[in-house]
Write a protein that holds these residues in place. Structure first.
Motif, PDB file in Angstrom:
ATOM      1  N   PHE A   1       2.615  19.780  -1.351  1.00 38.82           N
ATOM      2  CA  PHE A   1       3.227  19.932  -0.029  1.00 38.82           C
ATOM      3  C   PHE A   1       3.028  18.660   0.781  1.00 38.82           C
ATOM      4  CE2 PHE A   1       1.892  24.439  -0.849  1.00 38.82           C
ATOM      5  CZ  PHE A   1       3.179  24.918  -1.048  1.00 38.82           C
ATOM      6  N   LEU A   2       4.047  18.272   1.522  1.00 35.91           N
ATOM      7  CA  LEU A   2       3.935  17.111   2.398  1.00 35.91           C
ATOM      8  C   LEU A   2       3.090  17.444   3.612  1.00 35.91           C
ATOM      9  CD1 LEU A   2       7.619  15.820   2.425  1.00 35.91           C
ATOM     10  CD2 LEU A   2       5.668  14.812   1.233  1.00 35.91           C
ATOM     11  N   GLY A   3       2.198  16.543   3.984  1.00 34.00           N
ATOM     12  CA  GLY A   3       1.432  16.683   5.207  1.00 34.00           C
ATOM     13  C   GLY A   3       0.280  17.656   5.168  1.00 34.00           C
ATOM     14  N   VAL A   4      -0.024  18.230   4.009  1.00 34.95           N
ATOM     15  CA  VAL A   4      -1.098  19.218   3.927  1.00 34.95           C
ATOM     16  C   VAL A   4      -2.431  18.576   3.553  1.00 34.95           C
ATOM     17  CG1 VAL A   4      -1.885  21.306   2.731  1.00 34.95           C
ATOM     18  CG2 VAL A   4       0.512  21.062   3.363  1.00 34.95           C
TER      19      VAL A   4
ATOM     20  N   ASP B   1      -1.184  11.150  -4.063  1.00 39.38           N
ATOM     21  CA  ASP B   1      -0.093  10.317  -4.571  1.00 39.38           C
ATOM     22  C   ASP B   1       1.120  11.204  -4.809  1.00 39.38           C
ATOM     23  OD1 ASP B   1      -1.525   7.928  -4.621  1.00 39.38           O
ATOM     24  OD2 ASP B   1      -2.369   8.386  -6.594  1.00 39.38           O
ATOM     25  N   PHE B   2       2.261  10.754  -4.340  1.00 44.13           N
ATOM     26  CA  PHE B   2       3.506  11.498  -4.509  1.00 44.13           C
ATOM     27  C   PHE B   2       4.379  10.799  -5.535  1.00 44.13           C
ATOM     28  CE2 PHE B   2       2.035  12.762  -0.342  1.00 44.13           C
ATOM     29  CZ  PHE B   2       2.271  14.135  -0.356  1.00 44.13           C
ATOM     30  N   PRO B   3       5.120  11.567  -6.331  1.00 46.61           N
ATOM     31  CA  PRO B   3       6.025  10.942  -7.301  1.00 46.61           C
ATOM     32  C   PRO B   3       7.139  10.199  -6.569  1.00 46.61           C
ATOM     33  CG  PRO B   3       6.379  13.321  -7.224  1.00 46.61           C
ATOM     34  CD  PRO B   3       5.189  13.011  -6.353  1.00 46.61           C
ATOM     35  N   SER B   4       7.712   9.201  -7.221  1.00 48.10           N
ATOM     36  CA  SER B   4       8.812   8.457  -6.611  1.00 48.10           C
ATOM     37  C   SER B   4       9.977   8.378  -7.593  1.00 48.10           C
ATOM     38  CB  SER B   4       8.365   7.056  -6.203  1.00 48.10           C
ATOM     39  OG  SER B   4       7.987   6.313  -7.338  1.00 48.10           O
ATOM     40  N   VAL B   5      11.153   8.169  -7.029  1.00 45.23           N
ATOM     41  CA  VAL B   5      12.370   8.023  -7.812  1.00 45.23           C
ATOM     42  C   VAL B   5      13.114   6.812  -7.275  1.00 45.23           C
ATOM     43  CG1 VAL B   5      14.601   9.066  -8.371  1.00 45.23           C
ATOM     44  CG2 VAL B   5      12.577  10.502  -8.200  1.00 45.23           C
TER      45      VAL B   5
END
Length: 103
Positions: free
Chosen positions: A12-15, A20-24
């Motif tokens: 979840f964003l901001g939790v 690290d978040f995946p990127s495209v």
């Protein structure tokens, strides 16, 4: 135009911090659109039937200005759930590449 699904699961964003978040990475041209949406848009159920990715992509692939396309997807979801109402939060963000300003 032709649509392409780029599914990237992640937290979840901001939790949480330090995640690290995946990127495209993808090529885009003027007039291309990018739609970001939460699982609540896809995973809404009525009985044993899910709203699903196909319905979402169908709504977003239609003609119209960006606001109209986003509204169409929301309206189709609301029509699908009917009086039951939504059971999850729903987020849908539409972005259209309009190009760079003239120098």
């Amino acid at each position: 135009g032709e649509g392409r699904q780029m599914y990237q699961p992640g937290p979840f964003l901001g939790v949480m911090t330090g995640v690290d978040f995946p990127s495209v990475t993808f090529d885009a041209e003027r007039g291309d659109r990018l739609f970001l949406f939460s699982d609540g848009l896809v995973e809404e159920w009525v009985g044993d039937e899910e709203f699903g990715v196909d319905r979402v992509l169908g709504a977003l692939a239609g003609e119209g200005d960006l606001d109209a396309v986003v509204q169409r997807a929301v309206t189709q979801l609301e029509s699908f759930v009917g009086k039951q109402g939504l059971t999850d939060d729903v987020t849908l963000l539409g972005i259209e590449l309009v190009g760079r300003p003239s120098p």
